[in-house]
Write a protein that holds these residues in place. Structure first.
Motif, PDB file in Angstrom:
ATOM      1  N   TRP A 332       0.832  -1.192   0.000  1.00 43.19           N
ATOM      2  CA  TRP A 332       0.000   0.000   0.000  1.00 43.19           C
ATOM      3  C   TRP A 332       0.873   1.251   0.000  1.00 43.19           C
ATOM      4  N   ARG A 333       0.314   2.338  -0.538  1.00 44.60           N
ATOM      5  CA  ARG A 333       1.032   3.609  -0.584  1.00 44.60           C
ATOM      6  C   ARG A 333       0.144   4.714  -0.031  1.00 44.60           C
ATOM      7  N   PHE A 334       0.577   5.305   1.085  1.00 42.82           N
ATOM      8  CA  PHE A 334      -0.116   6.424   1.725  1.00 42.82           C
ATOM      9  C   PHE A 334      -1.565   6.042   2.049  1.00 42.82           C
ATOM     10  N   GLN A 335      -1.682   4.931   2.727  1.00 45.04           N
ATOM     11  CA  GLN A 335      -2.946   4.258   2.990  1.00 45.04           C
ATOM     12  C   GLN A 335      -3.747   4.896   4.125  1.00 45.04           C
ATOM     13  N   HIS A 336      -5.030   4.505   4.188  1.00 45.23           N
ATOM     14  CA  HIS A 336      -5.943   4.852   5.269  1.00 45.23           C
ATOM     15  C   HIS A 336      -6.777   3.616   5.619  1.00 45.23           C
ATOM     16  N   ASP A 337      -7.400   3.656   6.778  1.00 43.93           N
ATOM     17  CA  ASP A 337      -8.494   2.752   7.127  1.00 43.93           C
ATOM     18  C   ASP A 337      -8.112   1.271   7.130  1.00 43.93           C
ATOM     19  N   VAL A 338      -7.593   0.816   8.251  1.00 42.34           N
ATOM     20  CA  VAL A 338      -7.325  -0.614   8.467  1.00 42.34           C
ATOM     21  C   VAL A 338      -8.547  -1.234   9.128  1.00 42.34           C
ATOM     22  N   ASN A 339      -8.963  -2.411   8.658  1.00 39.38           N
ATOM     23  CA  ASN A 339     -10.049  -3.167   9.276  1.00 39.38           C
ATOM     24  C   ASN A 339      -9.594  -4.599   9.518  1.00 39.38           C
ATOM     25  N   ILE A 340     -10.048  -5.188  10.618  1.00 45.11           N
ATOM     26  CA  ILE A 340      -9.754  -6.584  10.928  1.00 45.11           C
ATOM     27  C   ILE A 340     -10.892  -7.431  10.366  1.00 45.11           C
ATOM     28  N   GLY A 399     -12.609   2.305   3.267  1.00 46.81           N
ATOM     29  CA  GLY A 399     -13.043   1.081   2.609  1.00 46.81           C
ATOM     30  C   GLY A 399     -13.470   0.062   3.652  1.00 46.81           C
ATOM     31  N   THR A 400     -14.763  -0.274   3.676  1.00 44.17           N
ATOM     32  CA  THR A 400     -15.311  -1.187   4.678  1.00 44.17           C
ATOM     33  C   THR A 400     -15.844  -2.442   4.005  1.00 44.17           C
ATOM     34  N   PRO A 401     -15.123  -3.574   4.092  1.00 45.44           N
ATOM     35  CA  PRO A 401     -15.658  -4.830   3.549  1.00 45.44           C
ATOM     36  C   PRO A 401     -16.926  -5.238   4.292  1.00 45.44           C
ATOM     37  N   LEU A 402     -17.918  -5.734   3.555  1.00 49.16           N
ATOM     38  CA  LEU A 402     -19.202  -6.112   4.123  1.00 49.16           C
ATOM     39  C   LEU A 402     -19.404  -7.625   3.997  1.00 49.16           C
ATOM     40  N   PRO A 403     -20.282  -8.210   4.827  1.00 50.71           N
ATOM     41  CA  PRO A 403     -20.376  -9.674   4.919  1.00 50.71           C
ATOM     42  C   PRO A 403     -20.666 -10.406   3.618  1.00 50.71           C
ATOM     43  N   ASN A 404     -21.410  -9.799   2.693  1.00 54.64           N
ATOM     44  CA  ASN A 404     -21.766 -10.520   1.467  1.00 54.64           C
ATOM     45  C   ASN A 404     -20.718 -10.388   0.364  1.00 54.64           C
ATOM     46  N   GLY A 405     -19.568  -9.771   0.676  1.00 56.16           N
ATOM     47  CA  GLY A 405     -18.529  -9.579  -0.331  1.00 56.16           C
ATOM     48  C   GLY A 405     -18.491  -8.192  -0.936  1.00 56.16           C
ATOM     49  N   ASP A 406     -19.526  -7.389  -0.695  1.00 56.33           N
ATOM     50  CA  ASP A 406     -19.510  -5.990  -1.135  1.00 56.33           C
ATOM     51  C   ASP A 406     -18.560  -5.179  -0.245  1.00 56.33           C
ATOM     52  N   ALA A 407     -18.403  -3.923  -0.573  1.00 56.83           N
ATOM     53  CA  ALA A 407     -17.638  -3.010   0.266  1.00 56.83           C
ATOM     54  C   ALA A 407     -18.280  -1.634   0.210  1.00 56.83           C
ATOM     55  N   MET A 408     -18.274  -0.931   1.338  1.00 51.49           N
ATOM     56  CA  MET A 408     -18.671   0.470   1.337  1.00 51.49           C
ATOM     57  C   MET A 408     -17.401   1.295   1.145  1.00 51.49           C
ATOM     58  N   ILE A 409     -17.380   2.109   0.105  1.00 54.37           N
ATOM     59  CA  ILE A 409     -16.209   2.893  -0.258  1.00 54.37           C
ATOM     60  C   ILE A 409     -16.545   4.371  -0.159  1.00 54.37           C
ATOM     61  N   GLU A 410     -15.696   5.118   0.532  1.00 56.33           N
ATOM     62  CA  GLU A 410     -15.848   6.569   0.545  1.00 56.33           C
ATOM     63  C   GLU A 410     -14.710   7.204  -0.245  1.00 56.33           C
ATOM     64  N   GLU A 411     -15.074   7.891  -1.303  1.00 55.06           N
ATOM     65  CA  GLU A 411     -14.138   8.697  -2.081  1.00 55.06           C
ATOM     66  C   GLU A 411     -14.210  10.105  -1.475  1.00 55.06           C
TER      67      GLU A 411
END
Length: 466
Positions: A332-340, A399-411
């Motif tokens: 990653w380069r100049f990343q944001h938002d880590v999720n477990i 970037g928030t991965p969601l249970p069904n494989g989708d993701a919520m992305i904020e630009e």
């Protein structure tokens, strides 16, 4: 021939000339035409750099210079103050973006059971607000207008980094990454004091200082927030050095602990990661602290994942011992938002930013990477969707991965929030824009799941505000 400038010319038909007042610019012209002694010109030219150097020295050590230091800081802030006067409070996107109407658009065949907590700029109010939005239809169920002025009024710190009353007033405070607690109250900041407000916006408590970026709650209820010392602790640096720290705060508003990033790296033998580079005012840029809510194969409950943007570094940190258990710089380069994601994988919103240009830019599009600590492998499940939808926020982003494989992305910069399938299909879309379809930045939306956030959602919906 013209007469002297102190007299009028004779009128046609004769008559004597009469005295008159000097021409308006005569005295001013004589002043400008006066000779200037060479010695005074040389002295002036010498004094300009001396004054600049002296002012700079006072600014660098302003906190030790009393009233003179405060005056020097005020003088140094004049250009910023003028910029604020003409710029206005709305966080407009300065680049090119597709013209789209503001608001929520839903794909008819899809129902999202979740909610989003967003803090867009409201042009009618002339400030940002916090909204609880139901994602099955885009309805706003509750809106909070926090009393930022009350929090700012309690602030006492002075810093070369920011002027709270000028830079973070109610009109300018972006209400970053709102955290909704079980009673419906909100924890907010914007490189400003950390504050908790009830569902109606009344201030419950505030902690003075510069809190920034993410706000997360750990398994014991502690709040974990990036912090920046108003006056840097690092020796030998300039007054506007970003001296970042990991802040632990109780839900009752007590500052439990500050752990400086420079010291964390130093005691773990990693100071070379920033000391081996040219001097920067912002060497770390701590932008996310993600607590582990349960034990995993590589971490324990209560451990923290830290994102240091300007080192392109993710580190697994145990605050109870002060030890870094694992770290990695890139891919990653100049990343944001880590999720477990589970007991061995994390996701990272990769801005994929190229810095070796006069103006940094995204290398095509952002990425949402999945990194497996067990295998050391990184994958990009949403690559096709991010490319297809041209998601490319230069800074920030979620970037928030969601249970069904989708993701919520904020630009973030472009004011676009979407729920996206891996192939790029958009389940819904929210655009932050004014009536002229000019985009305005978002401020780190949060996806809420009724299974885990149900009490907080219900408390917010039930709040009675006059």
């Amino acid at each position: 021939m013209r007469q002297d400038q102190g007299f009028q010319e004779k009128q046609e038909g004769g008559g004597s000339s009469v005295p008159s007042a000097p021409a308006p610019r005569a005295g001013f012209d004589r002043l400008l035409s006066r000779p200037v002694p060479l010695w005074s010109l040389v002295l002036s030219l010498l004094l300009v750099p001396v004054a600049a150097i002296g002012t700079g020295a006072i600014v660098d050590g302003w906190e030790k210079s009393g009233a003179v230091g405060r005056a020097a800081i005020a003088l140094a802030r004049v250009p910023d103050t003028i910029t604020h006067m003409f710029k206005g409070p709305a966080p407009y996107y300065g680049g090119k973006a597709e013209k789209l109407p503001g608001g929520f658009t839903l794909e008819a065949s899809f129902t999202d059971p979740g909610y989003a907590l967003i803090s867009p700029f409201d042009p009618k109010r002339g400030r940002s607000v916090v909204r609880l939005m139901r994602l099955s239809d885009g309805a706003t169920l509750h809106e909070t207008v926090p009393d930022i002025a009350a929090s700012n009024a309690a602030s006492r710190f002075r810093s070369a980094l920011t002027d709270i009353r000028r830079d973070k007033s109610a009109a300018l405070n972006r209400l970053m990454h709102p955290l909704l607690l079980a009673d419906g109250s909100l924890v907010l900041h914007d490189s400003s004091p950390l504050a908790r407000y009830d569902a109606c916006g009344k201030l419950l408590w505030s902690i003075d200082g510069i809190f920034s970026h993410s706000t997360e709650q750990g398994p014991d209820g502690s709040l974990w927030v990036p912090y920046r010392y108003p006056v840097p602790r690092e020796p030998g640096v300039k007054a506007d050095f970003w001296d970042d720290a990991v802040a632990q705060v109780s839900p009752a508003g007590q500052l439990i602990k500050l752990d400086r990033v420079a010291e964390i790296l130093e005691r773990n033998g990693l100071a070379r990661l920033w000391r081996g580079r040219p001097y920067l005012q912002d060497p770390f840029h701590l932008n996310d602290i993600q607590p582990a809510m349960a034990d995993g194969k590589f971490w324990q409950k209560g451990d923290l994942f830290l994102s240091l943007r300007n080192l392109s570094l993710i580190a697994l940190y145990r605050p109870s011992t002060g030890k870094i258990l694992w770290w990695k710089s890139g891919p990653w380069r100049f990343q944001h938002d880590v999720n477990i994601l589970d007991d061995h994988r994390i996701s990272v919103f990769d801005n994929n930013t190229l810095m070796g240009y006069p103006n940094e830019r995204v290398n095509g599009h952002n990425r949402l990477l999945v990194y497996d600590l067990a295998t050391g492998a990184a994958s990009s499940p949403w690559e096709q969707g991010l490319a297809l939808n041209k998601i490319a926020t230069r800074a920030q982003g979620r970037g928030t991965p969601l249970p069904n494989g989708d993701a919520m992305i904020e630009e973030t910069e472009q004011g676009r929030l979407v729920r996206m399938a891996p192939d790029g299909a958009l389940r819904w879309r929210y655009i932050s824009a004014d009536s002229a379809e000019r985009r305005m930045a978002l401020s780190w939306a949060r996806y809420l799941d009724p299974a885990t956030d149900g009490p907080a959602i219900q408390a917010t919906v039930n709040a009675k505000c006059s």
